[in-house]
Design an enzyme around this catalytic site. Structure first.
Site, short mmCIF file in Angstrom:
data_model
loop_
_atom_site.label_atom_id
_atom_site.label_comp_id
_atom_site.label_asym_id
_atom_site.label_seq_id
_atom_site.Cartn_x
_atom_site.Cartn_y
_atom_site.Cartn_z
N GLU A 350 47.14 47.43 39.25
CA GLU A 350 48.19 47.89 38.15
C GLU A 350 48.40 49.13 37.94
OE1 GLU A 350 48.74 43.21 36.34
OE2 GLU A 350 47.93 44.90 35.23
N GLU A 454 47.31 37.85 40.84
CA GLU A 454 47.24 37.48 39.27
C GLU A 454 48.31 36.51 39.04
OE1 GLU A 454 46.49 40.33 36.22
OE2 GLU A 454 44.87 41.29 37.39
#
Length: 513
Positions: A350, A454
């Site tokens: 991320e 995720e």
């Protein structure tokens, strides 16, 4: 007879060619057969701390309200207004704001449980005007030193009331709305008539690896963290996963693991031993491992899960920083390349746009890929999409030319106002329609593989029934199951039940077998 032998040789030659082609195909798509898809779970909150996953990890920290990155807003009891770094920093501190926002927020750098440095909006530090009279309070230093180090004294009867002792031994006080000085003896009452008293409001907290280790201090942190690593994830968890349809784990790690057993302060050694244990258990129980660099040097997104000290993001701003990160990938791949369980290496988790620029990220991904390939020709190399307003296919020009490359996307029905008022069915429809379309957009014949690295069966819906959660989870399993590399649930264990795959499986919300 000779013709038979020649025919036999031709068949063997053809068989060798076919086997060679199969080997080439296998190398380009990882160790397992091409049809193998990851059904994984993230071991979040283990080797990279996230306080919301296990809040009790922070219970023993003295003065735990004041950890690194805590945002303090300070209201003068006499002026009735908030302290402010004028212009966000670079000049004086004033006390003339009726409401508090960014310029009125001071982020703590913790030295110990009572001593701190205070960082302002533009990243300068509060200090004394040593070039002037030595008592005026300013925010000009980019790097904190003795003149920028303060003691915070809390009132024992009301901990929201504080005094701030400056390095000259005196306390800060508000003389006028435009003049804050460090020249009070601090001997007055704690009442509203004392110009050295401030009422604190905490605007934000961080509970990551930096906060927990720096909060406990070196001696105590080592003991606490090693006990956490020893007990939070154990071999029985791998047995549980293997018997319930999980075939892989994504393990978030921090950059300091490459310096184990003596990582730089405030981090403590021992997480590498825990990762070694995970590989041993994975091999024993037939589970693949994805190493995920979740926290890069300087923080790639400013969040606590990337071990930011105060919410700032510094990763990717220099070649040195990128090279340091590549060295971590090199270290990890070299250590585990020969382990049968190593399935993939995720180069970073991320990164946040726009500060993590596409140029810096592409440069890093290219170098990180080569670092993995130096030690392994078969491990997948996973590249996380940037967070923010970016083209979801922006990494394709790089990744499409690299064999065994994977693009990681994270899909949550959270963290955006568009989910605030969706019903149960609308959330499910969003997965079937919007998420399916997003995944299809990333799935191309000659492009990289896709990985929903995720996701979670949690949402903004209040009062949902068990059946609603089951339907929501099943919708995501159906859609994310089409990802060409696979998916990974966030996370295995969590104090919040729906975020814990262990709890969801045990209680019949999700069934994978």
């Amino acid at each position: 007879m000779e013709k038979v032998q020649m025919a036999t040789r031709r068949r063997l030659h053809l068989l060798c060619i076919l086997l060679s082609m199969c080997c080439m195909f296998s190398v380009s798509h990882g160790r397992a057969a091409p049809n193998f898809r990851v059904r994984a779970v993230n071991l979040g909150g283990w080797l990279v701390t996230e306080g919301w996953i296990k809040p009790s990890l922070f219970d023993g920290i003295p003065n735990k309200d004041f950890l690194d990155g805590t945002g303090l807003q300070l209201k003068s009891v006499t002026a009735g207004k908030y302290l402010c770094a004028e212009s966000g920093g670079g000049t004086i501190i004033v006390a003339n704001r009726t409401a508090a926002s960014g310029w009125e927020t001071f982020k703590l750098w913790r030295i110990n449980e009572t001593t701190f440095q205070l960082r302002v909006f533009n990243e300068q530090f509060v200090g004394l005007d040593t070039a002037g009279n030595g008592v005026d309070v300013v925010a000009v230093a980019k790097t904190p030193g003795a003149s920028e180090t303060f003691q915070i004294v809390r009132n024992s009867a009301d901990s929201s009331r504080i005094r701030i002792r400056a390095p000259n031994g005196f306390f800060l006080q508000v003389k006028t709305e435009d003049l804050v000085t460090a020249d009070s003896d601090g001997n007055g009452s704690w009442g509203d008539d004392d110009a050295s008293v401030f009422i604190t409001t905490i605007s934000g907290r961080m509970q990551g690896e930096f906060q927990v280790t720096n909060g406990y201090g070196p001696a105590m942190a080592a003991q606490v963290m090693r006990e956490h690593w020893r007990t939070f994830i154990v071999e029985d968890d791998f047995k549980f996963m293997a018997s319930n349809g999980i075939n892989a784990v994504r393990i978030p790690v921090g950059w300091w693991i490459a310096s184990d057993p003596t990582p730089p302060s405030p981090y403590v050694g021992g997480s590498l031993d825990a990762l070694d244990n995970a590989f041993f258990w994975a091999s024993k129980h037939g589970i693949k491992v994805i190493i995920d660099l979740h926290a890069a040097p300087g923080s790639q997104n400013g969040y606590e899960h990337s071990s930011s000290r105060d919410g700032s993001q510094e990763w990717g701003t220099s070649d040195e920083n990128i090279q340091q990160t590549v060295a971590v990938i090199d270290f990890l791949t070299a250590r585990y390349a020969k382990n049968v369980s190593l399935y993939a290496v995720e180069l970073i988790n991320e990164p946040l746009a726009p500060k993590a620029t596409l140029d810096s990220l592409t440069k890093y991904y290219a170098a990180g890929y080569e670092a993995v390939r130096k030690h392994s020709s078969t491990a997948y190399v996973i590249m996380s999409n940037r967070l923010g307003e970016v083209d979801p296919k922006e990494l394709f020009p790089l990744a499409s030319g690299l064999k065994g490359s994977v693009i990681d996307v994270h899909y949550y029905n959270l963290y955006s106002s568009i989910f605030d008022n969706l019903s149960v069915q609308q959330n499910i429809d969003f997965v079937h329609t919007n998420r399916s379309a997003q995944l299809n957009q990333l799935t191309t014949a000659n492009g990289p593989l896709t990985f929903v690295g995720e996701w979670v069966a949690e949402w903004q819906v209040s009062g949902a029934a068990k059946e609603d959660y089951q339907r929501f989870a099943q919708a995501q399993l159906e859609v994310y199951g089409r990802a060409s590399f696979g998916w990974a649930y966030w996370t295995l264990k969590n104090v919040y039940n729906h975020w814990s795959l262990e709890w969801m499986i045990t209680n019949g919300y999700i069934k994978l077998t």
